[in-house]
Design an enzyme around this catalytic site. Sequence first.
Site, mmCIF file in Angstrom:
data_model
loop_
_atom_site.group_PDB
_atom_site.id
_atom_site.type_symbol
_atom_site.label_atom_id
_atom_site.label_comp_id
_atom_site.label_asym_id
_atom_site.label_seq_id
_atom_site.Cartn_x
_atom_site.Cartn_y
_atom_site.Cartn_z
ATOM 1 N N TYR A 155 0.835 -1.206 0.000
ATOM 2 C CA TYR A 155 0.000 0.000 0.000
ATOM 3 C C TYR A 155 0.870 1.258 0.000
ATOM 4 O O TYR A 155 0.614 2.221 -0.733
ATOM 5 C CB TYR A 155 -0.904 -0.045 1.223
ATOM 6 C CG TYR A 155 -1.902 1.067 1.334
ATOM 7 C CD1 TYR A 155 -3.027 1.114 0.512
ATOM 8 C CD2 TYR A 155 -1.743 2.068 2.296
ATOM 9 C CE1 TYR A 155 -3.963 2.127 0.637
ATOM 10 C CE2 TYR A 155 -2.681 3.082 2.433
ATOM 11 C CZ TYR A 155 -3.776 3.111 1.600
ATOM 12 O OH TYR A 155 -4.706 4.121 1.727
ATOM 13 N N LYS A 159 0.937 4.138 -2.855
ATOM 14 C CA LYS A 159 0.531 5.499 -2.528
ATOM 15 C C LYS A 159 1.659 6.504 -2.719
ATOM 16 O O LYS A 159 1.412 7.666 -3.066
ATOM 17 C CB LYS A 159 -0.001 5.554 -1.090
ATOM 18 C CG LYS A 159 -1.372 4.898 -0.936
ATOM 19 C CD LYS A 159 -2.353 5.415 -1.980
ATOM 20 C CE LYS A 159 -3.763 4.952 -1.747
ATOM 21 N NZ LYS A 159 -4.674 5.418 -2.826
#
Length: 300
Positions: A155, A159
């Site tokens: 993640y 991001k």
Amino acid sequence: MVMTFDNRVALVTGSARGLGLAYARAFAARGARVAIADLGPEAEIAAQSVRDAGGMAQAFQVDVTDFAQVERMVAELLTEWGRIDIAVNNAGILRDRTFAKMELDDFRAVLDVHLMGTVHVCKAIWPHMRARNYGRIVLTTSSSGLYGTFGQANYGAAKSAMLGLMNVLHLEGERYDIRVNCIMPSAATRMTAGLLAPEAERLLSPDAVAPGVLFLVSEGAPSRVILSAGAGAFARVYVTETEGVSLVGAGLTPEAVAEHFSEISDPSGAREIATGFEQANKLAAAARRAPEDEAGATRS
């Protein structure tokens, strides 16, 4: 002056619930026609809730990891409403696990949704926005990408990639009045279920993030901004580079880097860098100014 989105068309991915639905409702309340894109029949349920509240919304059941599906959605939306002014890339998933235990399939799945899903949407709408000389795009980054969160290597990587994508799309879209920004939201959603205290969940409402997103895609929006938002609090995130130290001649050694590391790290005088070439030229200019002596170190 009241900010309105009359006659604007806003596409919001991952908008059947949570942050995406909060954005969609906020757009519709201010006059925009909203395309709600998500997996499964929940997209239509969300669109109907917007219509029931007096807004204009159309649902699209689409997997953003499939570029062909995204292209079809964009084509249908242009046929139906004739334009796409705004795109908010919000679709996301979690596959949390420590890096040592994480399966590569889970790493790829998160990258596919967050990074490639965003790329697919931007790629599909980019020609239309260029042709119309107008566009407003929001990418969703995260504190996990900028600062790190244990167990979120996939993640965090996805991001942090939003920053690089924003920087380049900002530069390439500037001449066409396409403005590209990042939202860094903190909100209680399905992805944070069971992780927050009740009081934090109340304060971290998705509705409290929506005003920041609407600002980032408004007529007078900035571009290349990272806006942190949560619980009604907003802050701007900057990426800066210190003034640094130039090592020359006999002083150009790893030992000298270690010796001067505190000076290299000194944040006084740190500044934003506009492009990759500007950063390279900054270092080269510092090297040209540095005297070649035995000490071999000067402030850049």
